[in-house]
Design an enzyme around this catalytic site. Structure first.
Site, mmCIF file in Angstrom:
data_model
loop_
_atom_site.group_PDB
_atom_site.id
_atom_site.type_symbol
_atom_site.label_atom_id
_atom_site.label_comp_id
_atom_site.label_asym_id
_atom_site.label_seq_id
_atom_site.Cartn_x
_atom_site.Cartn_y
_atom_site.Cartn_z
ATOM 1 N N ARG A 72 1.337 -1.252 -0.114
ATOM 2 C CA ARG A 72 0.047 0.045 0.150
ATOM 3 C C ARG A 72 1.001 1.598 -0.428
ATOM 4 O O ARG A 72 1.546 2.130 1.306
ATOM 5 C CB ARG A 72 -1.065 -0.395 1.405
ATOM 6 C CG ARG A 72 -1.996 -1.314 1.211
ATOM 7 C CD ARG A 72 -2.872 -0.783 0.205
ATOM 8 N NE ARG A 72 -3.556 -2.158 -0.299
ATOM 9 C CZ ARG A 72 -4.969 -1.689 -0.914
ATOM 10 N NH1 ARG A 72 -4.890 -1.072 -2.137
ATOM 11 N NH2 ARG A 72 -5.792 -3.186 -0.604
ATOM 12 N N ALA A 84 -10.949 -7.460 -0.880
ATOM 13 C CA ALA A 84 -11.831 -6.471 -0.984
ATOM 14 C C ALA A 84 -11.571 -5.822 -2.136
ATOM 15 O O ALA A 84 -10.724 -5.865 -3.152
ATOM 16 C CB ALA A 84 -11.295 -5.412 0.020
ATOM 17 N N GLU A 101 -13.944 -10.356 -6.645
ATOM 18 C CA GLU A 101 -13.018 -10.295 -5.840
ATOM 19 C C GLU A 101 -12.480 -11.123 -4.589
ATOM 20 O O GLU A 101 -11.501 -11.627 -4.857
ATOM 21 C CB GLU A 101 -13.321 -9.141 -4.530
ATOM 22 C CG GLU A 101 -13.422 -7.360 -5.433
ATOM 23 C CD GLU A 101 -12.354 -6.794 -6.099
ATOM 24 O OE1 GLU A 101 -10.848 -7.395 -6.247
ATOM 25 O OE2 GLU A 101 -12.947 -6.088 -7.081
ATOM 26 N N GLU A 105 -8.402 -11.927 -5.938
ATOM 27 C CA GLU A 105 -7.557 -11.101 -5.724
ATOM 28 C C GLU A 105 -6.909 -12.870 -4.711
ATOM 29 O O GLU A 105 -5.619 -13.024 -4.476
ATOM 30 C CB GLU A 105 -7.928 -10.457 -4.226
ATOM 31 C CG GLU A 105 -8.052 -9.048 -4.824
ATOM 32 C CD GLU A 105 -7.900 -8.300 -3.747
ATOM 33 O OE1 GLU A 105 -8.533 -9.048 -2.530
ATOM 34 O OE2 GLU A 105 -7.989 -6.491 -4.341
ATOM 35 N N GLU A 153 -1.216 -6.340 -7.155
ATOM 36 C CA GLU A 153 -1.805 -7.303 -7.291
ATOM 37 C C GLU A 153 -1.299 -8.327 -7.099
ATOM 38 O O GLU A 153 -1.625 -9.404 -7.672
ATOM 39 C CB GLU A 153 -3.589 -6.944 -7.311
ATOM 40 C CG GLU A 153 -3.854 -6.241 -6.505
ATOM 41 C CD GLU A 153 -5.690 -6.392 -7.286
ATOM 42 O OE1 GLU A 153 -5.910 -6.876 -8.316
ATOM 43 O OE2 GLU A 153 -6.571 -5.734 -6.899
#
Length: 206
Positions: A72, A84, A101, A105, A153
């Site tokens: 992040r 998320a 998601e 993910e 990701e």
């Protein structure tokens, strides 16, 4: 029954100025008329418009929580998170967004979905609304054909953490992501109640 319950209300906005419009968010300043004992007063409140988001607390049959690690940029951290994503498909039910998601993910599908908890992520400055779902009866599944993770990701390892250990890590300050923190604590509380009070995945948002 306690009368404590959040409810919608909108005080009068007498003026508004947009400062920024980006790919996801918009930033504006509203002039809000505030009630007061000496008559109304107008103050400026900065607001971040956000499309909303969903989160998934996936819990397997051994009471382990699925967590993914993601970079992040804003805080400058590698964070352990629950899957998320944004509510970025017009008209898509929120639990279907969460389902997508979880697959994209983490590579899992769930046969049982419940609404776990609803939050405003930062109500002092943003209207972002997040619904976190509890997903159970999980199976591994390949991503949709042509789907490829990229950017932050591209490298997101998946770990299964016992729920009690995850709670301890939240309280120890080892897990910071708000979706993971809220989801883990809510899942622990729900389990303590035998999952009896969970809402349907399409329960209305108050």
């Amino acid at each position: 029954m306690s009368s404590i319950r959040d409810y919608p209300e909108r005080w009068e906005v007498v003026g508004s100025q947009e400062h920024f419009r980006g790919r996801i968010i918009r930033v504006r300043s509203d002039q809000v008329r505030m009630p007061g004992s000496d008559g109304p007063e107008t103050v400026v409140r900065d607001v971040i418009d956000h499309p909303g988001s969903v989160g998934v607390l996936a819990l397997d049959g051994a009471d382990r929580v699925l967590l993914i690690r993601q970079y992040r940029h804003a805080p400058g951290y590698m964070l352990w998170e629950a899957p998320a994503g944004l509510r970025d498909v017009q008209g898509e039910p929120t639990w279907k967004t969460a389902e997508r998601e979880l697959l994209e993910e983490a590579g899992y599908r769930a046969a049982r979905w419940h609404t776990l908890v609803d939050t405003f992520t930062s109500p002092g400055m943003s209207d972002e609304r997040k619904r976190i779902f509890l997903a159970r009866d999980l199976t591994e599944a390949p991503a949709e054909p042509g789907f490829q993770r990229e950017h932050e990701e591209a490298d997101m390892p998946v770990e299964w953490v016992p729920l009690d250990e995850a709670v301890a890590k939240v309280l120890a300050g080892d897990i910071h992501n708000p979706t993971a923190v809220v989801g883990i604590l809510a899942a622990s509380a729900a389990r303590a109640g035998g999952f009896r009070d969970l809402r349907a995945p399409d329960a209305p948002e108050g």
